[in-house]
Scaffold this motif. Sequence first.
Motif, PDB file in Angstrom:
ATOM      1  N   GLN A 107       3.614  -9.238  -5.073  1.00  0.00           N
ATOM      2  CA  GLN A 107       2.409  -8.407  -4.965  1.00  0.00           C
ATOM      3  C   GLN A 107       2.649  -7.157  -4.140  1.00  0.00           C
ATOM      4  OE1 GLN A 107      -0.832 -10.074  -2.747  1.00  0.00           O
ATOM      5  NE2 GLN A 107      -2.051  -8.210  -2.919  1.00  0.00           N
ATOM      6  N   ALA A 108       3.228  -7.324  -2.957  1.00  0.00           N
ATOM      7  CA  ALA A 108       3.451  -6.172  -2.081  1.00  0.00           C
ATOM      8  C   ALA A 108       4.446  -5.201  -2.699  1.00  0.00           C
ATOM      9  CB  ALA A 108       3.945  -6.640  -0.715  1.00  0.00           C
ATOM     10  N   THR A 109       5.453  -5.728  -3.368  1.00  0.00           N
ATOM     11  CA  THR A 109       6.443  -4.848  -3.987  1.00  0.00           C
ATOM     12  C   THR A 109       5.839  -4.078  -5.152  1.00  0.00           C
ATOM     13  OG1 THR A 109       8.159  -6.447  -3.376  1.00  0.00           O
ATOM     14  CG2 THR A 109       8.784  -4.746  -4.946  1.00  0.00           C
ATOM     15  N   GLU A 110       4.965  -4.735  -5.902  1.00  0.00           N
ATOM     16  CA  GLU A 110       4.279  -4.030  -6.979  1.00  0.00           C
ATOM     17  C   GLU A 110       3.348  -2.957  -6.424  1.00  0.00           C
ATOM     18  OE1 GLU A 110       4.118  -7.198 -10.690  1.00  0.00           O
ATOM     19  OE2 GLU A 110       2.328  -6.886  -9.474  1.00  0.00           O
ATOM     20  N   ALA A 111       2.669  -3.247  -5.331  1.00  0.00           N
ATOM     21  CA  ALA A 111       1.806  -2.242  -4.700  1.00  0.00           C
ATOM     22  C   ALA A 111       2.625  -1.022  -4.311  1.00  0.00           C
ATOM     23  CB  ALA A 111       1.118  -2.841  -3.472  1.00  0.00           C
ATOM     24  N   MET A 112       3.803  -1.280  -3.764  1.00  0.00           N
ATOM     25  CA  MET A 112       4.697  -0.203  -3.365  1.00  0.00           C
ATOM     26  C   MET A 112       5.113   0.631  -4.578  1.00  0.00           C
ATOM     27  SD  MET A 112       8.026  -0.565  -0.896  1.00  0.00           S
ATOM     28  CE  MET A 112       8.736  -1.899  -1.861  1.00  0.00           C
ATOM     29  N   ALA A 113       5.455  -0.052  -5.663  1.00  0.00           N
ATOM     30  CA  ALA A 113       5.868   0.649  -6.885  1.00  0.00           C
ATOM     31  C   ALA A 113       4.736   1.508  -7.434  1.00  0.00           C
ATOM     32  CB  ALA A 113       6.311  -0.369  -7.933  1.00  0.00           C
ATOM     33  N   MET A 114       3.517   0.974  -7.404  1.00  0.00           N
ATOM     34  CA  MET A 114       2.373   1.703  -7.948  1.00  0.00           C
ATOM     35  C   MET A 114       1.999   2.897  -7.078  1.00  0.00           C
ATOM     36  SD  MET A 114       0.273  -1.675  -9.095  1.00  0.00           S
ATOM     37  CE  MET A 114       0.847  -2.687 -10.477  1.00  0.00           C
ATOM     38  N   ALA A 115       2.187   2.754  -5.773  1.00  0.00           N
ATOM     39  CA  ALA A 115       1.952   3.888  -4.880  1.00  0.00           C
ATOM     40  C   ALA A 115       2.987   4.979  -5.131  1.00  0.00           C
ATOM     41  CB  ALA A 115       2.008   3.429  -3.425  1.00  0.00           C
ATOM     42  N   LEU A 116       4.238   4.575  -5.297  1.00  0.00           N
ATOM     43  CA  LEU A 116       5.295   5.532  -5.623  1.00  0.00           C
ATOM     44  C   LEU A 116       4.997   6.228  -6.947  1.00  0.00           C
ATOM     45  CD1 LEU A 116       8.457   3.379  -4.765  1.00  0.00           C
ATOM     46  CD2 LEU A 116       7.615   5.349  -3.475  1.00  0.00           C
ATOM     47  N   SER A 117       4.512   5.452  -7.907  1.00  0.00           N
ATOM     48  CA  SER A 117       4.213   5.987  -9.231  1.00  0.00           C
ATOM     49  C   SER A 117       3.213   7.129  -9.163  1.00  0.00           C
ATOM     50  CB  SER A 117       3.662   4.869 -10.115  1.00  0.00           C
ATOM     51  OG  SER A 117       3.226   5.379 -11.353  1.00  0.00           O
ATOM     52  N   THR A 118       2.104   6.891  -8.472  1.00  0.00           N
ATOM     53  CA  THR A 118       1.068   7.918  -8.367  1.00  0.00           C
ATOM     54  C   THR A 118       1.590   9.159  -7.660  1.00  0.00           C
ATOM     55  OG1 THR A 118      -0.608   6.169  -8.272  1.00  0.00           O
ATOM     56  CG2 THR A 118      -1.276   8.368  -7.555  1.00  0.00           C
ATOM     57  N   SER A 119       2.374   8.949  -6.615  1.00  0.00           N
ATOM     58  CA  SER A 119       2.916  10.079  -5.861  1.00  0.00           C
ATOM     59  C   SER A 119       3.918  10.870  -6.690  1.00  0.00           C
ATOM     60  CB  SER A 119       3.571   9.584  -4.575  1.00  0.00           C
ATOM     61  OG  SER A 119       2.598   9.037  -3.711  1.00  0.00           O
ATOM     62  N   GLU A 120       4.671  10.171  -7.537  1.00  0.00           N
ATOM     63  CA  GLU A 120       5.610  10.877  -8.415  1.00  0.00           C
ATOM     64  C   GLU A 120       4.866  11.704  -9.455  1.00  0.00           C
ATOM     65  OE1 GLU A 120       9.541   7.957  -8.164  1.00  0.00           O
ATOM     66  OE2 GLU A 120       8.245   7.878  -9.941  1.00  0.00           O
ATOM     67  N   VAL A 121       3.755  11.180  -9.949  1.00  0.00           N
ATOM     68  CA  VAL A 121       2.931  11.941 -10.885  1.00  0.00           C
ATOM     69  C   VAL A 121       2.410  13.198 -10.203  1.00  0.00           C
ATOM     70  CG1 VAL A 121       0.749  11.934 -12.172  1.00  0.00           C
ATOM     71  CG2 VAL A 121       2.274   9.974 -12.315  1.00  0.00           C
ATOM     72  N   ASN A 122       2.009  13.068  -8.962  1.00  0.00           N
ATOM     73  CA  ASN A 122       1.544  14.232  -8.210  1.00  0.00           C
ATOM     74  C   ASN A 122       2.652  15.271  -8.071  1.00  0.00           C
ATOM     75  OD1 ASN A 122      -0.273  15.704  -6.282  1.00  0.00           O
ATOM     76  ND2 ASN A 122       1.348  15.156  -4.838  1.00  0.00           N
ATOM     77  N   ALA A 123       3.860  14.823  -7.740  1.00  0.00           N
ATOM     78  CA  ALA A 123       4.990  15.744  -7.562  1.00  0.00           C
ATOM     79  C   ALA A 123       5.357  16.440  -8.865  1.00  0.00           C
ATOM     80  CB  ALA A 123       6.194  14.996  -7.008  1.00  0.00           C
ATOM     81  N   ALA A 124       5.010  15.808  -9.993  1.00  0.00           N
ATOM     82  CA  ALA A 124       5.284  16.400 -11.302  1.00  0.00           C
ATOM     83  C   ALA A 124       4.082  17.199 -11.806  1.00  0.00           C
ATOM     84  CB  ALA A 124       5.632  15.302 -12.301  1.00  0.00           C
ATOM     85  N   MET A 125       3.151  17.501 -10.897  1.00  0.00           N
ATOM     86  CA  MET A 125       1.955  18.289 -11.201  1.00  0.00           C
ATOM     87  C   MET A 125       1.030  17.584 -12.182  1.00  0.00           C
ATOM     88  SD  MET A 125       2.345  20.745  -9.223  1.00  0.00           S
ATOM     89  CE  MET A 125       3.668  21.474  -8.245  1.00  0.00           C
ATOM     90  N   GLY A 126       1.029  16.239 -12.128  1.00  0.00           N
ATOM     91  CA  GLY A 126       0.108  15.481 -12.956  1.00  0.00           C
ATOM     92  C   GLY A 126      -1.238  15.326 -12.279  1.00  0.00           C
ATOM     93  N   LEU A 127      -2.188  14.728 -12.982  1.00  0.00           N
ATOM     94  CA  LEU A 127      -3.538  14.555 -12.475  1.00  0.00           C
ATOM     95  C   LEU A 127      -3.617  13.321 -11.579  1.00  0.00           C
ATOM     96  CD1 LEU A 127      -6.479  15.572 -12.559  1.00  0.00           C
ATOM     97  CD2 LEU A 127      -6.833  14.057 -14.535  1.00  0.00           C
ATOM     98  N   VAL A 128      -4.070  13.506 -10.341  1.00  0.00           N
ATOM     99  CA  VAL A 128      -4.235  12.416  -9.385  1.00  0.00           C
ATOM    100  C   VAL A 128      -5.568  12.596  -8.663  1.00  0.00           C
ATOM    101  CG1 VAL A 128      -1.744  12.131  -9.008  1.00  0.00           C
ATOM    102  CG2 VAL A 128      -3.062  13.666  -7.513  1.00  0.00           C
ATOM    103  N   VAL A 129      -5.932  11.602  -7.865  1.00  0.00           N
ATOM    104  CA  VAL A 129      -7.126  11.686  -7.024  1.00  0.00           C
ATOM    105  C   VAL A 129      -6.666  11.800  -5.575  1.00  0.00           C
ATOM    106  CG1 VAL A 129      -9.235  10.535  -6.256  1.00  0.00           C
ATOM    107  CG2 VAL A 129      -8.493  10.320  -8.639  1.00  0.00           C
TER     108      VAL A 129
END
Length: 296
Positions: A90-112
């Motif tokens: 669970q914690a590792t998946e949370a970490m992966a999903m947090a990284l995912s959103t941040s990577e989308v942000n760095a690629a100029m994707g849509l985030v909140v």
Amino acid sequence: MRFKVLAELVELAEKENKPIYEIMIEEHVTETGETREKVIAHMTESFDVMMASVERGLKEDIRSFSGLTGGDAKRVYEYAQKGKTLLGKQATEAMAMALSTSEVNAAMGLVVATPTAGSCGILPGVLSSLRGSLGLEKEQLVLGMFTAAAVGYVVANNASISGAGGGCQAEVGSATAMAAAAAVELAGGTPSEAIQAAGLALKNLLGLVCDPVAGLVEIPCIIRNGFGSVLALAGADMALAGVRSVIPPDEVIMAMYNIGKVMPVELRETAMGGLADTPTARKLERQIYGNELNEA
């Protein structure tokens, strides 16, 4: 708002025998004049954006425009599926999903921004992981976002959520506190426990500097989002276990504000110090900007 600090928020919730998210929804309805349904619909839209950013980063081969970052979310998520992680799935998946959103942000994707783009991965990472581990429905997770929003409101009005104003403690620290509080209420904890979780999480990030390599919200920002999601879950578990912050959460926020005021400008989003001023960081900066730096 009828509350300005976390202690008042807890007092209000306990007096009215309501969870924090309910207090926040009612306050928002009062302030905006919108219906409860409309307020929740707006938050649901934000939730959908969050989940889309989580999914995109886990499925696509995302790279930032600079080329410095991308792909770590998929690596961590695939590692989590093997079931042999030291943190637990669970914690590792949370970490992966947090990284995912941040990577989308760095690629100029849509985030909140939660509360900022630089810390946008922590709450989505925690919510996504709880969706699976606790079997929560979308409607429940949206309510958890209001709990997070209440904590963010207090931090923003009593300290700072700006890396330029208070260092990364104000961004990743605030987001971690928000996610910790949301996790507690989603797990069935009390308003008091939720606020204790926020305080426990935040005080372990006090003094965290904002030192983005080449001035980009990538290194170390993305990795810090991953760690922030795990710290949020740790803070939530501690609070649910009965651990209390000896320093009251509101005083932790005050300490963060005071630390930010004395933090050198080199460590507040200027890319003049910290990791941004290491030999490797300067080399990467020259590779990205080339002649622009020489001309400056």
